[in-house]
Write a protein that holds these residues in place. Structure first.
Motif, mmCIF file in Angstrom:
data_model
loop_
_atom_site.group_PDB
_atom_site.id
_atom_site.type_symbol
_atom_site.label_atom_id
_atom_site.label_comp_id
_atom_site.label_asym_id
_atom_site.label_seq_id
_atom_site.Cartn_x
_atom_site.Cartn_y
_atom_site.Cartn_z
ATOM 1 N N ARG A 62 -82.064 -51.369 -54.180
ATOM 2 C CA ARG A 62 -80.693 -51.333 -53.657
ATOM 3 C C ARG A 62 -80.657 -50.661 -52.279
ATOM 4 N NH1 ARG A 62 -75.175 -51.001 -55.746
ATOM 5 N NH2 ARG A 62 -74.009 -49.538 -54.466
ATOM 6 N N LYS A 63 -81.371 -49.535 -52.146
ATOM 7 C CA LYS A 63 -81.395 -48.817 -50.864
ATOM 8 C C LYS A 63 -81.988 -49.686 -49.762
ATOM 9 C CE LYS A 63 -81.550 -44.030 -52.412
ATOM 10 N NZ LYS A 63 -82.438 -42.970 -52.859
ATOM 11 N N VAL A 64 -83.086 -50.368 -50.076
ATOM 12 C CA VAL A 64 -83.740 -51.239 -49.093
ATOM 13 C C VAL A 64 -82.795 -52.384 -48.707
ATOM 14 C CG1 VAL A 64 -85.645 -52.869 -48.752
ATOM 15 C CG2 VAL A 64 -86.084 -50.644 -49.803
ATOM 16 N N LEU A 65 -82.147 -52.985 -49.696
ATOM 17 C CA LEU A 65 -81.215 -54.088 -49.448
ATOM 18 C C LEU A 65 -80.033 -53.614 -48.602
ATOM 19 C CD1 LEU A 65 -80.312 -57.032 -49.945
ATOM 20 C CD2 LEU A 65 -79.241 -56.239 -52.048
ATOM 21 N N LEU A 66 -79.446 -52.477 -48.954
ATOM 22 C CA LEU A 66 -78.307 -51.942 -48.191
ATOM 23 C C LEU A 66 -78.715 -51.611 -46.759
ATOM 24 C CD1 LEU A 66 -76.463 -49.723 -50.805
ATOM 25 C CD2 LEU A 66 -75.520 -51.683 -49.578
ATOM 26 N N ALA A 67 -79.900 -51.061 -46.590
ATOM 27 C CA ALA A 67 -80.383 -50.734 -45.238
ATOM 28 C C ALA A 67 -80.499 -52.010 -44.413
ATOM 29 C CB ALA A 67 -81.724 -50.012 -45.317
ATOM 30 N N TYR A 68 -81.046 -53.065 -45.027
ATOM 31 C CA TYR A 68 -81.191 -54.342 -44.325
ATOM 32 C C TYR A 68 -79.816 -54.932 -43.989
ATOM 33 C CZ TYR A 68 -82.334 -59.150 -43.244
ATOM 34 O OH TYR A 68 -82.418 -60.367 -42.616
ATOM 35 N N LEU A 69 -78.922 -54.956 -44.959
ATOM 36 C CA LEU A 69 -77.584 -55.527 -44.730
ATOM 37 C C LEU A 69 -76.833 -54.762 -43.651
ATOM 38 C CD1 LEU A 69 -76.488 -56.284 -48.399
ATOM 39 C CD2 LEU A 69 -77.110 -57.957 -46.649
ATOM 40 N N SER A 70 -76.974 -53.436 -43.634
ATOM 41 C CA SER A 70 -76.244 -52.633 -42.653
ATOM 42 C C SER A 70 -76.766 -52.872 -41.234
ATOM 43 C CB SER A 70 -76.297 -51.144 -43.007
ATOM 44 O OG SER A 70 -77.611 -50.660 -42.877
ATOM 45 N N GLN A 71 -77.993 -53.391 -41.119
ATOM 46 C CA GLN A 71 -78.539 -53.743 -39.801
ATOM 47 C C GLN A 71 -78.081 -55.135 -39.358
ATOM 48 O OE1 GLN A 71 -82.697 -53.391 -40.591
ATOM 49 N NE2 GLN A 71 -82.639 -51.163 -40.698
ATOM 50 N N HIS A 72 -77.484 -55.895 -40.276
ATOM 51 C CA HIS A 72 -77.039 -57.265 -39.977
ATOM 52 C C HIS A 72 -75.599 -57.488 -40.438
ATOM 53 C CE1 HIS A 72 -81.217 -58.468 -39.113
ATOM 54 N NE2 HIS A 72 -81.506 -57.589 -40.049
ATOM 55 N N PRO A 73 -74.667 -56.622 -40.009
ATOM 56 C CA PRO A 73 -73.309 -56.699 -40.570
ATOM 57 C C PRO A 73 -72.532 -57.938 -40.165
ATOM 58 C CG PRO A 73 -73.360 -55.154 -38.761
ATOM 59 C CD PRO A 73 -74.790 -55.567 -39.015
ATOM 60 N N ASP A 74 -72.879 -58.550 -39.038
ATOM 61 C CA ASP A 74 -72.091 -59.683 -38.553
ATOM 62 C C ASP A 74 -72.708 -61.025 -38.883
ATOM 63 O OD1 ASP A 74 -70.067 -58.208 -37.607
ATOM 64 O OD2 ASP A 74 -70.695 -58.216 -35.530
ATOM 65 N N GLU A 75 -73.661 -61.034 -39.813
ATOM 66 C CA GLU A 75 -74.332 -62.291 -40.123
ATOM 67 C C GLU A 75 -74.025 -62.747 -41.536
ATOM 68 O OE1 GLU A 75 -78.528 -62.411 -38.934
ATOM 69 O OE2 GLU A 75 -78.129 -60.560 -37.830
ATOM 70 N N LEU A 76 -73.944 -64.051 -41.690
ATOM 71 C CA LEU A 76 -73.857 -64.639 -43.021
ATOM 72 C C LEU A 76 -75.281 -64.993 -43.412
ATOM 73 C CD1 LEU A 76 -70.818 -67.082 -42.641
ATOM 74 C CD2 LEU A 76 -70.848 -64.842 -43.725
ATOM 75 N N LEU A 77 -75.788 -64.360 -44.441
ATOM 76 C CA LEU A 77 -77.184 -64.523 -44.843
ATOM 77 C C LEU A 77 -77.266 -65.091 -46.249
ATOM 78 C CD1 LEU A 77 -78.243 -60.970 -43.642
ATOM 79 C CD2 LEU A 77 -78.915 -63.106 -42.549
ATOM 80 N N SER A 78 -78.195 -66.019 -46.452
ATOM 81 C CA SER A 78 -78.411 -66.525 -47.808
ATOM 82 C C SER A 78 -79.309 -65.537 -48.550
ATOM 83 C CB SER A 78 -79.067 -67.903 -47.774
ATOM 84 O OG SER A 78 -80.404 -67.798 -47.313
ATOM 85 N N ALA A 79 -79.275 -65.582 -49.860
ATOM 86 C CA ALA A 79 -80.137 -64.709 -50.660
ATOM 87 C C ALA A 79 -81.598 -64.969 -50.313
ATOM 88 C CB ALA A 79 -79.884 -64.927 -52.146
ATOM 89 N N ARG A 80 -81.943 -66.222 -50.059
ATOM 90 C CA ARG A 80 -83.326 -66.584 -49.690
ATOM 91 C C ARG A 80 -83.720 -65.930 -48.364
ATOM 92 N NH1 ARG A 80 -87.452 -68.070 -52.021
ATOM 93 N NH2 ARG A 80 -86.382 -69.644 -53.217
ATOM 94 N N GLN A 81 -82.830 -65.966 -47.366
ATOM 95 C CA GLN A 81 -83.119 -65.327 -46.073
ATOM 96 C C GLN A 81 -83.342 -63.826 -46.263
ATOM 97 O OE1 GLN A 81 -79.477 -66.897 -44.215
ATOM 98 N NE2 GLN A 81 -80.721 -67.487 -42.457
ATOM 99 N N ILE A 82 -82.510 -63.215 -47.087
ATOM 100 C CA ILE A 82 -82.631 -61.780 -47.341
ATOM 101 C C ILE A 82 -83.957 -61.483 -48.052
ATOM 102 C CG2 ILE A 82 -81.647 -59.805 -48.576
ATOM 103 C CD1 ILE A 82 -78.861 -61.225 -48.178
ATOM 104 N N ALA A 83 -84.258 -62.272 -49.095
ATOM 105 C CA ALA A 83 -85.500 -62.071 -49.849
ATOM 106 C C ALA A 83 -86.722 -62.268 -48.946
ATOM 107 C CB ALA A 83 -85.561 -63.014 -51.040
ATOM 108 N N ASP A 84 -86.677 -63.284 -48.075
ATOM 109 C CA ASP A 84 -87.791 -63.530 -47.150
ATOM 110 C C ASP A 84 -87.974 -62.343 -46.200
ATOM 111 O OD1 ASP A 84 -88.216 -65.964 -48.341
ATOM 112 O OD2 ASP A 84 -87.386 -67.158 -46.697
#
Length: 131
Positions: A9-31
């Motif tokens: 969760r921490k890793v995911l939140l850190a990644y999302l907070s670096q990309h707040p203005d993007e629409l990302l698919s789960a696959r893009q996030i996982a990659d």
């Protein structure tokens, strides 16, 4: 087991907070997080939880069945009206004054209250317009 999901969760939140203005698919996030040992199923699980907590918003682009996620908990995103390019997928904020003006016009002329926190306008960005 519990600390493992907390780490994900921490890793995911850190990644999302670096990309707040993007629409990302789960696959893009996982990659993007593949080197952090986070599986696609773990990304889906965590995104579902974050959606329940209203920290991410799920949306789909018109004409596709693919689902995209956007991080909402970033300071600059709260209450912002988002615009998303249908060609490149880039998402950005409408200037506050324009969003307020649009909301005011809709309220006056259409008797319609726009929820700017849950609205995405789709169109073509200036970079893609000339292509």
């Amino acid at each position: 087991m519990h600390s493992y999901s907390t780490r994900q969760r921490k890793v995911l939140l850190a990644y999302l907070s670096q990309h707040p203005d993007e629409l990302l698919s789960a696959r893009q996030i996982a990659d993007a997080l593949a080197d952090k040992n986070i599986s696609l199923s773990a990304v889906y699980r965590n995104l579902a939880q974050l959606e329940t907590e209203e920290k991410v918003r799920r949306s789909s682009k018109s004409g596709t069945r693919e689902v995209y996620y956007q991080y909402l908990d970033a300071e600059g995103c709260k209450g912002a009206l988002h615009m998303s390019c249908i060609k490149c997928g880039k998402t950005f904020h409408m200037a506050d004054g324009n969003a307020a003006l649009l909301a005011k016009l809709l309220a006056q002329s259409e008797q319609f209250i726009l929820d700017t926190t849950d609205t995405i306008l789709y169109g073509t960005c200036s970079d893609c317009k000339g292509k």
